[in-house]
Design a protein around this motif. Structure first.
Motif, short mmCIF file in Angstrom:
data_model
loop_
_atom_site.label_atom_id
_atom_site.label_comp_id
_atom_site.label_asym_id
_atom_site.label_seq_id
_atom_site.Cartn_x
_atom_site.Cartn_y
_atom_site.Cartn_z
N ALA A 1 0.83 -1.20 0.00
CA ALA A 1 0.00 0.00 0.00
C ALA A 1 0.87 1.25 0.00
CB ALA A 1 -0.92 -0.02 1.22
N ASP A 2 1.95 1.26 0.77
CA ASP A 2 2.86 2.41 0.77
C ASP A 2 3.48 2.63 -0.61
OD1 ASP A 2 2.32 2.81 3.43
OD2 ASP A 2 4.09 1.72 4.15
N TRP A 3 3.84 1.53 -1.26
CA TRP A 3 4.43 1.65 -2.60
C TRP A 3 3.42 2.22 -3.60
CZ3 TRP A 3 3.38 -0.61 -7.36
CH2 TRP A 3 4.36 -0.45 -8.33
N LEU A 4 2.14 1.78 -3.48
CA LEU A 4 1.11 2.30 -4.37
C LEU A 4 0.89 3.80 -4.14
CD1 LEU A 4 -1.54 -0.60 -4.23
CD2 LEU A 4 -0.13 0.07 -6.20
N ILE A 5 0.95 4.22 -2.89
CA ILE A 5 0.78 5.65 -2.60
C ILE A 5 1.92 6.44 -3.22
CG2 ILE A 5 0.77 7.36 -0.74
CD1 ILE A 5 -0.73 5.31 0.96
N ARG A 6 3.14 5.91 -3.10
CA ARG A 6 4.29 6.62 -3.67
C ARG A 6 4.20 6.66 -5.20
NH1 ARG A 6 7.13 3.59 0.26
NH2 ARG A 6 7.82 2.14 -1.37
N GLN A 7 3.53 5.67 -5.77
CA GLN A 7 3.39 5.64 -7.23
C GLN A 7 2.19 6.45 -7.72
OE1 GLN A 7 5.65 4.31 -9.30
NE2 GLN A 7 6.84 3.82 -7.45
N GLY A 8 1.46 7.08 -6.79
CA GLY A 8 0.34 7.93 -7.17
C GLY A 8 -0.98 7.20 -7.30
N HIS A 9 -1.16 6.12 -6.55
CA HIS A 9 -2.43 5.37 -6.59
C HIS A 9 -3.01 5.27 -5.18
CE1 HIS A 9 -1.43 4.20 -10.69
NE2 HIS A 9 -0.22 3.76 -10.25
N PRO A 10 -3.39 6.41 -4.60
CA PRO A 10 -3.87 6.39 -3.21
C PRO A 10 -5.19 5.64 -3.05
CG PRO A 10 -4.18 8.55 -4.18
CD PRO A 10 -3.37 7.78 -5.16
N ARG A 11 -6.11 5.74 -4.03
CA ARG A 11 -7.40 5.06 -3.89
C ARG A 11 -7.22 3.54 -3.92
NH1 ARG A 11 -11.91 7.99 -4.29
NH2 ARG A 11 -13.07 6.16 -4.99
N VAL A 12 -6.34 3.08 -4.78
CA VAL A 12 -6.07 1.64 -4.82
C VAL A 12 -5.45 1.18 -3.51
CG1 VAL A 12 -4.79 -0.18 -6.00
CG2 VAL A 12 -5.80 1.69 -7.31
N ALA A 13 -4.54 2.01 -2.98
CA ALA A 13 -3.90 1.66 -1.71
C ALA A 13 -4.92 1.63 -0.58
CB ALA A 13 -2.79 2.66 -1.39
N GLU A 14 -5.87 2.59 -0.59
CA GLU A 14 -6.90 2.62 0.46
C GLU A 14 -7.79 1.38 0.39
OE1 GLU A 14 -10.58 5.50 1.92
OE2 GLU A 14 -9.23 6.15 0.31
N ASN A 15 -8.18 1.00 -0.83
CA ASN A 15 -8.99 -0.21 -0.98
C ASN A 15 -8.22 -1.45 -0.52
OD1 ASN A 15 -11.17 1.20 -2.00
ND2 ASN A 15 -10.51 0.98 -4.14
N LEU A 16 -6.94 -1.48 -0.84
CA LEU A 16 -6.12 -2.63 -0.43
C LEU A 16 -6.03 -2.72 1.09
CD1 LEU A 16 -4.23 -4.97 -1.16
CD2 LEU A 16 -2.35 -3.31 -1.26
N ILE A 17 -5.85 -1.56 1.74
CA ILE A 17 -5.72 -1.56 3.19
C ILE A 17 -7.03 -2.00 3.86
CG2 ILE A 17 -5.42 -0.07 5.21
CD1 ILE A 17 -3.42 1.56 3.55
N SER A 18 -8.18 -1.47 3.38
CA SER A 18 -9.46 -1.83 3.98
C SER A 18 -9.77 -3.32 3.76
CB SER A 18 -10.58 -0.97 3.41
OG SER A 18 -10.69 -1.17 2.00
N THR A 19 -9.47 -3.79 2.55
CA THR A 19 -9.72 -5.21 2.27
C THR A 19 -8.83 -6.11 3.12
OG1 THR A 19 -10.36 -4.67 0.00
CG2 THR A 19 -9.79 -6.96 0.47
N SER A 20 -7.55 -5.74 3.22
CA SER A 20 -6.63 -6.56 4.01
C SER A 20 -7.00 -6.54 5.49
CB SER A 20 -5.20 -6.06 3.82
OG SER A 20 -5.05 -4.74 4.35
N ALA A 21 -7.49 -5.39 5.99
CA ALA A 21 -7.89 -5.31 7.39
C ALA A 21 -9.08 -6.23 7.66
CB ALA A 21 -8.22 -3.87 7.76
N PHE A 22 -10.04 -6.25 6.71
CA PHE A 22 -11.23 -7.10 6.87
C PHE A 22 -10.83 -8.58 6.94
CE2 PHE A 22 -14.52 -9.70 4.85
CZ PHE A 22 -15.58 -9.48 5.72
N TYR A 23 -10.03 -8.99 5.97
CA TYR A 23 -9.66 -10.41 5.94
C TYR A 23 -8.64 -10.76 7.03
CZ TYR A 23 -12.32 -11.17 1.72
OH TYR A 23 -13.35 -11.28 0.82
#
Length: 512
Positions: A346-368
């Motif tokens: 998620a940190d790498w995605l944010i650095r690459q300019g994909h914050p929404r994808v990183a946010e979805n990844l974090i929420s999904t990973s937290a759920f599972y």
């Protein structure tokens, strides 16, 4: 071939080697003196010498029996040889030579069954020995006396047999108890004030009987019969050993307090009737004591075996829980590794300019991740070790499972489970979750879980109940059988019980 062997024996004879040991000679002399002393206090209807013979044969090793026979012959020879002129020299020689070897043969025949510690065979030994001794004495008198006694043969047989039987019952059980003092010592039981009081009551009642005999004969007889009550008490408290002590005490005080004229055939008909009753009571007490000891030993063996099985079961459950604990720890470490890698992604995605994808990844990973940790807690409730049983049921993965069924009401939990050992809390957790699972699978309706832990005078423990809310509901036979098969082992390993009552499963687990 047979004739050659016979001819060789005829020419050379048979060599018999007998080792004369000083201890054996001392034993023979001591036995002779003891028999002579016992004879001075004996009557035809209470013959202690018979008890001494059987008791000595029970106590002394087989290799020393020849010295006992020698001592008994010396004692009898000292008594009967002065009567040889009046009663015949053949009787004076043959009678002493027949009695002790006959008793030794009878004891030898009973040796194998007595070695197993079965005191009931003492009754058989006493009866056969008494009849044998009496029969030998009567037969020798009838055959070898110049003038046989005036008393009838049957009367003498009964009188002598009862006297010998009571003498044997007085001393032989004590000798047998002493011989087996180290075998099955647990069945003896702890000597209490009640035991001492019962033992003291027997001679006290006998002395009181003698004291009132002249003025109130009926009370004297009642006191003699009353000696049976403490005798029964000793039997119930200490099994056959208590019966041995009781029978010996009763017979001994009866013999000592028995009225006597001092004549060779001293006889008291009233006391003889009581003695016949006491002989029957002695047989009954020994049989009862033997039965009590037998069932006590069998129960004690079963209890020991059951305790061993419970201990092994508990160890097996502990080993299984340790394995599950390691597995749950491995799962948690794997989950933490996955969370770490997803966080880095998620940190790498944010650095690459994909914050929404990183946010979805974090929420999904937290759920599972929560789902994964909940499943890990079902494998082993790690939270139980830190916050106790009740919170583990409310915040662990099992709480989510129960809520998802929409059939489990809010648990009712009382007491502080943290005061209980972790092993007991863990066993309760497993048993309760299994019980609820059975109710969910096999029964219909809402389910209520309740638990109460605390301490009583018997120790600490916990009671848990999983019940169908509907009071009119009845558990099916399949559910009851499943509860017994799947829960009894774990609960019993902690000294508990499992009960199915109408609409509920009730379990008690104790800290043992």
């Amino acid at each position: 071939m047979l004739m050659e062997v016979f001819g060789q024996w005829w020419r050379k004879g048979t060599r018999i080697g007998i080792r004369i040991h000083p201890c054996g000679l001392f034993l023979a002399a001591a036995f002779a003196v003891t028999c002579w002393a016992a004879r001075q206090t004996s009557l035809d209807q209470f013959y202690l010498v018979a008890g001494l013979r059987v008791g000595a044969l029970l106590l002394v090793p087989l290799r020393y029996w020849v010295f006992l026979i020698l001592g008994d012959y010396a004692h009898l020879a000292y008594v009967v040889l002065p009567l040889s002129d009046e009663l015949g020299i053949a009787w004076s020689i043959l009678t002493p030579a027949c009695i002790m070897p006959t008793i030794a043969a009878i004891v030898r025949l009973h040796k194998s069954v007595l070695q197993n510690g079965s005191p009931a065979w003492l009754i058989s030994l006493a009866a056969i020995a008494a009849l044998a001794i009496s029969s030998i004495n009567i037969a020798m008198a009838e055959l070898l006396w110049p003038v046989p006694p005036d008393i009838g043969i049957l009367q003498r047989l009964i009188r002598y047999s009862v006297g010998d039987f009571l003498g044997i019952l007085t001393l032989a059980p004590l000798a047998f108890a002493w011989r087996l003092r180290h075998k099955h010592a647990a069945e003896v039981g702890r000597v209490t004030l009640i035991s001492v009081g019962a033992a003291v009551a027997i001679p006290v009642l006998a002395v009181a009987s003698v004291y009132v005999r002249a003025e109130q004969p009926w009370l004297s007889g009642s006191l003699l019969f009353a000696m049976g009550m403490p005798a029964v008490l000793l039997t119930c408290l200490h099994g056959w050993r208590g019966a041995a002590a009781a029978v010996s005490l009763v017979n001994l005080v009866m013999g000592i307090t028995m009225p006597s004229t001092g004549q060779p055939w001293s006889f008291d008909s009233t006391t003889f009737v009581i003695q016949q009753i006491l002989a029957v009571v002695g047989i009954t007490l020994l049989a009862l004591g033997s039965s009590i000891s037998h069932h006590f030993n069998r129960l004690r063996t079963e209890v020991i075996a059951s305790s061993e099985v419970i201990s092994q079961t508990r160890k097996a459950h502990t080993a299984s829980e340790l394995s599950l604990r390691e597995r749950a720890a491995d799962m948690n470490r794997i989950g933490e590794g996955i969370d770490l890698h997803l966080s880095e992604t998620a940190d790498w995605l944010i650095r690459q300019g994909h914050p929404r994808v990183a946010e979805n990844l974090i929420s999904t990973s937290a759920f599972y991740s929560r789902k994964f940790r909940a499943q890990a807690s079902l494998v082993y409730p790690t939270a139980l070790e830190h916050v106790g049983l009740y919170l583990a049921l409310q915040i662990g993965g099992i709480s989510d499972v129960w809520q998802s069924t929409e059939r489990i009401l809010q648990p009712r939990l009382f007491g502080d489970p943290c005061r209980l050992p972790v092993a007991l809390q863990l066993a309760t957790y497993r048993a309760l979750t299994e019980a609820v699972s059975l109710l969910l699978q096999c029964e219909q309706g809402q389910i209520r879980v309740s638990a109460r832990c605390g301490r009583t005078r018997f120790g600490s423990g916990i009671v848990v109940v999983a019940a169908i809310v509907d009071p009119g509901h009845r558990l099916s036979d399949a559910t009851i059988k499943a509860v017994t098969d799947r829960l009894a082992g774990r609960v019993l390993s902690h000294g508990g019980t499992v009960e199915c009552r109408q609409n509920r499963i009730r379990m008690l687990l104790r800290d043992t």
